[in-house]
Design an enzyme around this catalytic site. Structure first.
Site, PDB file in Angstrom:
ATOM      1  N   GLU A  16      13.326 -24.842 -49.135  1.00  0.00           N
ATOM      2  CA  GLU A  16      13.468 -23.755 -48.177  1.00  0.00           C
ATOM      3  C   GLU A  16      13.788 -22.380 -48.784  1.00  0.00           C
ATOM      4  O   GLU A  16      14.223 -21.477 -48.083  1.00  0.00           O
ATOM      5  CB  GLU A  16      14.474 -24.103 -47.062  1.00  0.00           C
TER       6      GLU A  16
ATOM      7  N   HIS B   8      21.426 -27.691 -41.193  1.00  0.00           N
ATOM      8  CA  HIS B   8      20.760 -28.432 -40.109  1.00  0.00           C
ATOM      9  C   HIS B   8      20.729 -29.929 -40.414  1.00  0.00           C
ATOM     10  O   HIS B   8      20.751 -30.317 -41.582  1.00  0.00           O
ATOM     11  CB  HIS B   8      19.314 -27.933 -39.967  1.00  0.00           C
TER      12      HIS B   8
ATOM     13  N   ASP C 240      22.926 -29.225 -45.965  1.00  0.00           N
ATOM     14  CA  ASP C 240      22.056 -28.441 -45.082  1.00  0.00           C
ATOM     15  C   ASP C 240      22.889 -27.852 -43.946  1.00  0.00           C
ATOM     16  O   ASP C 240      23.879 -28.447 -43.521  1.00  0.00           O
ATOM     17  CB  ASP C 240      21.002 -29.408 -44.487  1.00  0.00           C
TER      18      ASP C 240
ATOM     19  N   HIS D  18       9.819 -29.814 -40.408  1.00  0.00           N
ATOM     20  CA  HIS D  18      10.941 -29.679 -41.363  1.00  0.00           C
ATOM     21  C   HIS D  18      12.281 -29.937 -40.686  1.00  0.00           C
ATOM     22  O   HIS D  18      13.282 -30.126 -41.376  1.00  0.00           O
ATOM     23  CB  HIS D  18      10.918 -28.321 -42.089  1.00  0.00           C
TER      24      HIS D  18
ATOM     25  N   ASP E  80      19.075 -28.269 -49.036  1.00  0.00           N
ATOM     26  CA  ASP E  80      18.402 -27.163 -48.345  1.00  0.00           C
ATOM     27  C   ASP E  80      19.198 -25.897 -48.669  1.00  0.00           C
ATOM     28  O   ASP E  80      20.408 -25.839 -48.420  1.00  0.00           O
ATOM     29  CB  ASP E  80      18.410 -27.460 -46.836  1.00  0.00           C
TER      30      ASP E  80
ATOM     31  N   HIS F 269      11.422 -28.280 -45.847  1.00  0.00           N
ATOM     32  CA  HIS F 269      12.199 -29.521 -45.927  1.00  0.00           C
ATOM     33  C   HIS F 269      11.465 -30.749 -45.386  1.00  0.00           C
ATOM     34  O   HIS F 269      11.956 -31.862 -45.526  1.00  0.00           O
ATOM     35  CB  HIS F 269      13.560 -29.353 -45.237  1.00  0.00           C
TER      36      HIS F 269
ATOM     37  N   ASP G 186      18.135 -31.916 -39.391  1.00  0.00           N
ATOM     38  CA  ASP G 186      16.723 -32.305 -39.602  1.00  0.00           C
ATOM     39  C   ASP G 186      16.466 -33.750 -39.170  1.00  0.00           C
ATOM     40  O   ASP G 186      15.729 -34.493 -39.828  1.00  0.00           O
ATOM     41  CB  ASP G 186      16.315 -32.090 -41.081  1.00  0.00           C
TER      42      ASP G 186
ATOM     43  N   ASP H  19      19.532 -23.285 -47.239  1.00  0.00           N
ATOM     44  CA  ASP H  19      20.221 -22.659 -46.101  1.00  0.00           C
ATOM     45  C   ASP H  19      21.592 -23.275 -45.819  1.00  0.00           C
ATOM     46  O   ASP H  19      22.314 -22.816 -44.930  1.00  0.00           O
ATOM     47  CB  ASP H  19      19.324 -22.592 -44.855  1.00  0.00           C
TER      48      ASP H  19
END
Ligand SMILES: NC(=[NH2+])NCCC[C@H](N)C(=O)O
Ligand SMILES: [Mn+2]
Ligand SMILES: [Mn+2]
Length: 347
Positions: free
Chosen positions: A295, A144, A142, A159, A250, A119, A146, A252
Site C-alpha cells: 500500500e 484496517h 494494519d 484489498h 500495510d 493489500h 481487510d 497505513d
C-alpha cells in the site's frame, strides 16, 4: 512471551539454531499491482521502495539478498465486476501468479519479502507461503482488518477482503468469485493476530467478534503499550509450538504523518518507535518466514518529501524485521539475552 532463566535460554538458543538453519538468505519479490482497489499508483510501490535504498540497506545485514525483480501481471480486458467487486478475474489471476512465486522462494529456503502493490496481494502471498508451511501463523499490521466479504464490503474493493479468502471459518460466507477457484481457505482464526486497527467496518467487527480473532486496536496499544502487545501476540501464536510467521504489513498502520503516501490513510496510527518495536520483536523470534509490505502509493504523496518519507518508512520496517538494530551490530539472541541479564542485574 519473554523467555528468561537458564533453561528457557537454552531452549531459545536451540529453537533459534533450528530456525536459522532454515533460512540463510533473503528473497525480494516486487508485485506492481493495483486492481485490488480503484486508485492508480500503488503499482509503483515496489519501485519507490527500491529507490529509497532497500537493497543497499539489506546488504548490510548478515545474509545474501536475492532481488528477483518484479512479477509481471496481466490486466484482463474483459473483467466485469462481480456484485460491486471490481476486477475479480484480474485480482484472482495476479494472486495465483504471486502465490507460485512466493511458494518457490520459500521452498528454495529464502526469507521472502513481497513488495506491493495493494493489500489484495496478501491472498496469493499467504496462500503460497502456506503451500510450503501449512503450520504458519499470520500477524496483520494494519489500520484496517481487510476481512470484509463481498457481502459486507462497503467499497467492493478486494484489498479490504484479503483475510476473508484465507479463513476456514468464513468458507460458507464467501461467494464463488470468478478468478478465485484456485484458493481454498487454509487458515484458522486462532492463527491470526491484528495489530494497529482503527478503521473497522461494521460487518468486519461482527466477523472479528464471531470468530474470536485476537486483535489489538490503537486504543489497546495506548492502554497496554506495544511491548505487552507483542508479548501477548507471541503467547497467542507461539506458546504451543514454534512455527513460521507471515507478517503482512500495510504501511497505513503507521501514522499518516510518517506514511502519508497511501490510499486509505487513517489518523492516530503507530509511531515510528512502535512500528520498529513490532518488527524488531518479530525478528527476535527467529521465525519470520515471509513479510509483505503493501500500500505504498507514490502517486498519492502531496510532495516528493511525502513520497520519500513513506518509502523510507517501508525500508526501515523491512530492515528491522530482517535484523537491523538500533544499537549498531546485528543483535543475536545471545547478545540480547546477555544484555537483558545485565540489565536485570543492574536493577
Ligand atoms: N488494504 C487496505 N488499505 N484496505 C482498506 C480497506 C478499507 C475498507 N475497510 C474497505 O473494505 O473498503
Ligand atoms: Mn490498511
Ligand atoms: Mn490492508
Amino acid at each position: 512471551m519473554t523467555l528468561r532463566g537458564p533453561l528457557c535460554r537454552l531452549l531459545r538458543t536451540q529453537l533459534n539454531n533450528t530456525c536459522q538453519s532454515r533460512a540463510h538468505s533473503v528473497a525480494v519479490l516486487g508485485a506492481p499491482f493495483s486492481k485490488g482497489q480503484k486508485r492508480g499508483g500503488v503499482e509503483n510501490g515496489p519501485k519507490a521502495i527500491r529507490d529509497a535504498g532497500l537493497i543497499e540497506r539489506l546488504s548490510h545485514l548478515d545474509y545474501p539478498v536475492h532481488d528477483f525483480g518484479d512479477l509481471s501481471f496481466q490486466h484482463l480486458e474483459k473483467d466485469e465486476p462481480y456484485m460491486h467487486v471490481p476486477f475479480p478475474r484480474t485480482v484472482g489471476r495476479a494472486n495465483k501468479l504471486l502465490s507460485g512465486a512466493v511458494s518457490n522462494a520459500v521452498g528454495a529456503g529464502h526469507t521472502t519479502i513481497m513488495l506491493g502493490g495493494d493489500h489484495s496481494l496478501a491472498i496469493g502471498s499467504v496462500e503460497g507461503h502456506a503451500k510450503q508451511r501449512p503450520d504458519l501463523c499470520l500477524i496483520w499490521v494494519d489500520a484496517h482488518a481487510d476481512i470484509n466479504t463481498p457481502f459486507t464490503s462497503p467499497s467492493g474493493n478486494l484489498h479490504g477482503q484479503s483475510v476473508a479468502f484465507m479463513l476456514k471459518e468464513l468458507q460458507n460466507k464467501m461467494p464463488e468469485l470468478p478468478g478465485f477457484s484456485w484458493v481454498k481457505p487454509f487458515l484458522s482464526a486462532k492463527d491470526l493476530v491484528y495489530i494497529g486497527l482503527r478503521d473497522v467496518d461494521p460487518g468486519e467487527y461482527d466477523i472479528l467478534k464471531d470468530l474470536g480473532v485476537q486483535y489489538f486496536t490503537m486504543r489497546d496499544i495506548d492502554r497496554l503499550g506495544i511491548q505487552r502487545v507483542m508479548e501477548v501476540t507471541f503467547d497467542h501464536l507461539l506458546s504451543r509450538k514454534q512455527r513460521p510467521i507471515h507478517l503482512s504489513f500495510d504501511i497505513d498502520a503507521m501514522d499518516p504523518s510518517l506514511a502519508p503516501a497511501t490510499g486509505t490513510p487513517v489518523n492516530g496510527g503507530l509511531t515510528y518507535r512502535e512500528g520498529i518495536w513490532i518488527t524488531e520483536e518479530i525478528h527476535n523470534t527467529g521465525l519470520l518466514s515471509v513479510m509483505d509490505l503493501v500500500e505504498v502509493n507514490p502517486d498519492l504523496g502531496a510532495s516528493r518529501e511525502a513520497v520519500e518519507s513513506t518509502a523510507s518508512m517501508a525500508v526501515d520496517v523491512i530492515a528491522s524485521a530482517l535484523g537491523q538494530t538500533r544499537e549498531g551490530g546485528p543483535i543475536t539472541q545471545e547478545s540480547q539475552t546477555l544484555k537483558e541479564d545485565t540489565e536485570q542485574l543492574r536493577l
